[in-house]
Design a protein around this motif. Sequence first.
Motif, mmCIF file in Angstrom:
data_model
loop_
_atom_site.group_PDB
_atom_site.id
_atom_site.type_symbol
_atom_site.label_atom_id
_atom_site.label_comp_id
_atom_site.label_asym_id
_atom_site.label_seq_id
_atom_site.Cartn_x
_atom_site.Cartn_y
_atom_site.Cartn_z
ATOM 1 N N TYR A 41 0.945 -1.042 -0.112
ATOM 2 C CA TYR A 41 0.098 0.133 0.173
ATOM 3 C C TYR A 41 1.017 1.247 0.177
ATOM 4 C CZ TYR A 41 -4.492 2.466 1.417
ATOM 5 O OH TYR A 41 -5.510 3.025 1.650
ATOM 6 N N ILE A 42 0.557 2.155 -0.809
ATOM 7 C CA ILE A 42 1.435 3.399 -0.914
ATOM 8 C C ILE A 42 0.418 4.557 -0.876
ATOM 9 C CG2 ILE A 42 2.720 4.697 -2.333
ATOM 10 C CD1 ILE A 42 4.145 2.423 -3.601
ATOM 11 N N VAL A 43 0.677 5.676 0.114
ATOM 12 C CA VAL A 43 -0.223 6.516 0.120
ATOM 13 C C VAL A 43 0.341 8.005 -0.982
ATOM 14 C CG1 VAL A 43 -1.439 6.144 2.060
ATOM 15 C CG2 VAL A 43 0.918 7.413 2.195
ATOM 16 N N LYS A 44 -0.407 8.498 -1.751
ATOM 17 C CA LYS A 44 0.029 9.833 -2.456
ATOM 18 C C LYS A 44 0.075 10.916 -1.618
ATOM 19 C CE LYS A 44 -2.666 8.327 -6.461
ATOM 20 N NZ LYS A 44 -3.876 8.509 -7.113
ATOM 21 N N PRO A 45 1.183 11.993 -1.682
ATOM 22 C CA PRO A 45 2.099 11.700 -2.868
ATOM 23 C C PRO A 45 3.022 10.932 -2.502
ATOM 24 C CG PRO A 45 2.316 13.782 -1.614
ATOM 25 C CD PRO A 45 1.202 13.159 -0.990
ATOM 26 N N PHE A 46 3.662 10.068 -3.435
ATOM 27 C CA PHE A 46 4.685 9.117 -3.192
ATOM 28 C C PHE A 46 6.014 9.462 -4.240
ATOM 29 C CE2 PHE A 46 4.294 6.539 -6.979
ATOM 30 C CZ PHE A 46 3.192 7.184 -7.575
ATOM 31 N N THR A 47 7.043 8.778 -3.754
ATOM 32 C CA THR A 47 8.186 8.904 -4.715
ATOM 33 C C THR A 47 8.654 7.814 -5.372
ATOM 34 O OG1 THR A 47 9.666 8.006 -2.781
ATOM 35 C CG2 THR A 47 9.162 10.568 -2.935
ATOM 36 N N ALA A 48 9.613 7.724 -6.405
ATOM 37 C CA ALA A 48 10.122 6.698 -7.081
ATOM 38 C C ALA A 48 10.819 5.692 -6.078
ATOM 39 C CB ALA A 48 11.126 7.286 -8.200
ATOM 40 N N GLU A 49 11.468 6.010 -5.175
ATOM 41 C CA GLU A 49 12.152 5.219 -4.306
ATOM 42 C C GLU A 49 10.969 4.430 -3.582
ATOM 43 O OE1 GLU A 49 12.927 8.507 -4.403
ATOM 44 O OE2 GLU A 49 14.636 8.299 -5.524
ATOM 45 N N THR A 50 9.929 4.987 -3.054
ATOM 46 C CA THR A 50 8.995 4.288 -2.350
ATOM 47 C C THR A 50 8.333 3.213 -3.176
ATOM 48 O OG1 THR A 50 8.314 6.325 -1.195
ATOM 49 C CG2 THR A 50 6.860 4.525 -0.997
ATOM 50 N N LEU A 51 8.009 3.498 -4.454
ATOM 51 C CA LEU A 51 7.543 2.441 -5.548
ATOM 52 C C LEU A 51 8.510 1.342 -5.585
ATOM 53 C CD1 LEU A 51 5.255 1.701 -7.336
ATOM 54 C CD2 LEU A 51 6.261 2.997 -9.160
ATOM 55 N N GLN A 52 9.759 1.732 -5.519
ATOM 56 C CA GLN A 52 10.826 0.840 -6.023
ATOM 57 C C GLN A 52 10.856 -0.403 -4.703
ATOM 58 O OE1 GLN A 52 14.951 2.247 -7.041
ATOM 59 N NE2 GLN A 52 15.119 0.056 -8.096
ATOM 60 N N GLU A 53 10.811 0.428 -3.659
ATOM 61 C CA GLU A 53 10.879 -0.301 -2.402
ATOM 62 C C GLU A 53 9.754 -1.271 -2.216
ATOM 63 O OE1 GLU A 53 11.001 2.234 1.058
ATOM 64 O OE2 GLU A 53 9.840 0.541 2.140
ATOM 65 N N LYS A 54 8.663 -0.729 -2.440
ATOM 66 C CA LYS A 54 7.397 -1.677 -2.474
ATOM 67 C C LYS A 54 7.640 -2.932 -3.456
ATOM 68 C CE LYS A 54 5.389 0.695 0.818
ATOM 69 N NZ LYS A 54 5.411 -0.109 2.047
ATOM 70 N N ILE A 55 7.773 -2.648 -4.483
ATOM 71 C CA ILE A 55 8.342 -3.526 -5.533
ATOM 72 C C ILE A 55 9.077 -4.673 -5.109
ATOM 73 C CG2 ILE A 55 8.944 -4.213 -8.140
ATOM 74 C CD1 ILE A 55 7.788 -1.269 -9.019
ATOM 75 N N ASN A 56 9.992 -4.102 -4.361
ATOM 76 C CA ASN A 56 11.343 -5.051 -3.956
ATOM 77 C C ASN A 56 10.676 -5.881 -3.031
ATOM 78 O OD1 ASN A 56 13.077 -4.033 -5.842
ATOM 79 N ND2 ASN A 56 14.167 -2.865 -4.316
ATOM 80 N N LYS A 57 9.764 -5.283 -2.245
ATOM 81 C CA LYS A 57 9.346 -6.088 -1.256
ATOM 82 C C LYS A 57 8.221 -7.252 -1.755
ATOM 83 C CE LYS A 57 9.732 -3.071 2.663
ATOM 84 N NZ LYS A 57 8.895 -2.325 3.784
ATOM 85 N N ILE A 58 7.526 -7.007 -2.770
ATOM 86 C CA ILE A 58 6.584 -7.660 -3.142
ATOM 87 C C ILE A 58 7.388 -8.862 -4.189
ATOM 88 C CG2 ILE A 58 4.463 -8.021 -4.974
ATOM 89 C CD1 ILE A 58 3.738 -5.005 -4.195
ATOM 90 N N PHE A 59 8.347 -8.337 -4.751
ATOM 91 C CA PHE A 59 9.275 -9.466 -5.428
ATOM 92 C C PHE A 59 10.502 -9.532 -4.866
ATOM 93 C CE2 PHE A 59 6.119 -7.619 -8.436
ATOM 94 C CZ PHE A 59 5.432 -8.752 -9.028
ATOM 95 N N PRO A 60 10.645 -10.283 -3.643
ATOM 96 C CA PRO A 60 11.774 -10.436 -2.957
ATOM 97 C C PRO A 60 13.186 -11.111 -3.898
ATOM 98 C CG PRO A 60 10.405 -11.594 -1.875
ATOM 99 C CD PRO A 60 9.680 -11.172 -2.728
#
Lengths: 126, 241
Positions: free
Chosen positions: A107-126
Amino acid sequence: MPADPAMKILVVDDMSTMRRIVKNILKQLGFVNVEEAENGQEGLAKLKGGGFGFVVSDWNMPIMTGIEMLRAIRADEAIKTTPVLMVTAEAQQENLIEAVKAGVSNYIVKPFTAETLQEKINKIFP
Amino acid sequence: MAEVNTHLYAELGELAKYLDTTLRRLDEAGAPLSNMSSQMPQAASHLEGLTKLTEEGTHEVMRLTEELQDSHALIAGSLGKAAAILAKGQNLPCAACVLREAQKPATPAEKQALDSRQLLAGALTEAANGLTKGQSGTCIACILIDARQHLTQDDKRLIEIMTALSFQDLVAQRVKKLTTIIHDVERKLLELVVVFGVQHKEGSPEVKSEATDMLKQLEASNATSMKQNLVDDILGKFGFS
């Protein structure tokens, strides 16, 4: 398993600017196979078409909201394991809990950064 | 019987007076109501225009930003190539450089020393040899010229971004017009309140509307919305790593 850069990603948001921003960040992160949908209903139809490995979705959308789409995904045997990341302005605790109960992958809340998106993708696809 | 008639006439007189007053008030209220009904679609149209304007402006800025990102990726690649050539010590003039040199006007001394046709013939031979070896545009000079051209284009794009951001000025102008319309409607509503003597009754049930709900949602989101770190803490409690 780390995210495959060739993985097909679906970005679902009713605002074209937000779809473009998410798509652009995904491109910068190395994901070029990105498709878009304007609402949950359109997103669900595309997902049922097959081939998607990841969904990034907004919450508030006309016709079918993000949470309704998430529930529909989890209820569909063919696509129920598809990771779904919610990127939303819905920043109430009850929204987050509702999303977790519905089976959100992160879950990401707006406004968000590219780093947050990358971090979440890394968590979803470890 | 005469007393009853007198009373009836008096009542009818009062009723006629009340009807006359009400009709006059309705006439007075008609103008502001008519103005308001014509202004509200105008305000709605302005708001729709604002959405379109901000969307178009944002898309333009994003388009230029994407072009800058692509251009920077190309420059980074070119500089990487130049660094690799320097590291290997293989900086030979490529065919493109030789052709460029050949196009330069010869100095008077060169003119005396060489016939221009001989110069061109030599250059073309070198270029042909370079092309055979696949060296076209691969020397450091060419790579840097290419990078400089990309940077010049990027400067233009940055200026275009600055220009595109001028949509904010247009948005501000429309917001000003909208504020004027809202103030006007507010004033006319007050006139109506004065004409009809509408008063807020203590304890009267609150009018439920979508706008009221949305306003409450907005107020609630301001008061209780979470930041990403709090979201992550809660997700952690649910077992999200």
